[in-house]
Design a protein around this motif. Structure first.
Motif, PDB file in Angstrom:
ATOM      1  N   SER A  45      38.050  39.351  36.766  1.00  0.00           N
ATOM      2  CA  SER A  45      37.072  40.166  37.488  1.00  0.00           C
ATOM      3  C   SER A  45      37.650  40.541  38.847  1.00  0.00           C
ATOM      4  N   ASP A  47      37.724  43.600  42.299  1.00  0.00           N
ATOM      5  CA  ASP A  47      36.975  44.605  43.036  1.00  0.00           C
ATOM      6  C   ASP A  47      37.935  45.722  43.420  1.00  0.00           C
ATOM      7  N   GLU A  50      36.432  50.699  47.895  1.00  0.00           N
ATOM      8  CA  GLU A  50      35.872  52.043  48.045  1.00  0.00           C
ATOM      9  C   GLU A  50      36.632  52.771  49.137  1.00  0.00           C
TER      10      GLU A  50
END
Length: 212
Positions: A45, A47, A50
């Motif tokens: 997992s 990230d 952005e």
């Protein structure tokens, strides 16, 4: 002749069938081999983050608009501090087109003799005692002292009256003159284009004086 033609066509048909069968067998073998390959391990997992809007970081300058030969440069204020303050900016070039200095100009708070202020930055090799002069379209100029020097260059902080701003609006070009320290008997004339000045200046907002 007909018999030979029939034999040739039969041979071509046989070869075609054989090729198709080989292709089918190869596809089946490849598919079977792919199925027997080990499945990829599951990804951890992560990230992906952005995008960062660098232009909106407080204290950062950005070009909001171009008006003729002038750029409208603004500084990002922290959120909630009001509208970003903006000034007109132009890179000044000598008679051969080489960039030498720069000028930033903005409106000043109302109530003073000067209605506009400018910051001119020139090279460190400038003879400061000869100061800096500005004239419009060959008219008589005015002389301004230098305030201080940094690693980027030497700075003159200039104030312009309403009449002088009107002269910029009506003029075609201004000449900013400096004297090099290595050649004190010579002057370097820098062109300050006034194309787009009127529209750019009229769109600027005068800062509100700070409350006492």
């Amino acid at each position: 002749m007909k018999i030979e033609l029939i034999k040739s066509l039969s041979l071509i048909a046989a070869l075609s069938m054989g090729t198709a069968g080989f292709a089918q067998e190869t596809t089946e073998t490849t598919t079977e081999d792919a199925t027997t390959e080990q499945a990829p391990a599951p990804q951890p997992s992560v990230d992906l983050g952005e995008p960062v809007d660098g232009e909106r970081q407080p204290g950062r300058t950005y070009v909001e608009k171009v008006s003729g030969d002038w750029e409208r440069k603004c500084i990002v204020l922290p959120e909630g501090r009001g509208e970003d303050p903006c000034q007109l900016y132009q890179l000044l070039k000598d008679e051969t087109g080489n960039p030498v200095a720069e000028i930033s100009m903005g409106k000043l708070p109302e109530g003073g003799q000067a209605i506009a202020g400018a910051t001119v930055v020139v090279p460190l090799e400038t003879l400061l005692t000869q100061q800096l002069t500005i004239s419009v379209d060959g008219a008589q100029g005015r002389r301004y002292p230098f305030r201080f020097c940094t690693q980027q260059g030497c700075v003159a902080n200039i104030g312009f009256t309403a009449a002088e701003v009107t002269g910029f609006k009506n003029g075609a070009k201004a000449t900013v003159s400096i004297v090099p320290a290595a050649a004190p008997d010579q002057r370097v004339n820098l062109t300050m284009s006034l194309s787009g000045f009127t529209a750019g200046y009229d769109e600027l907002t005068a800062p509100t004086p700070a409350a006492q």
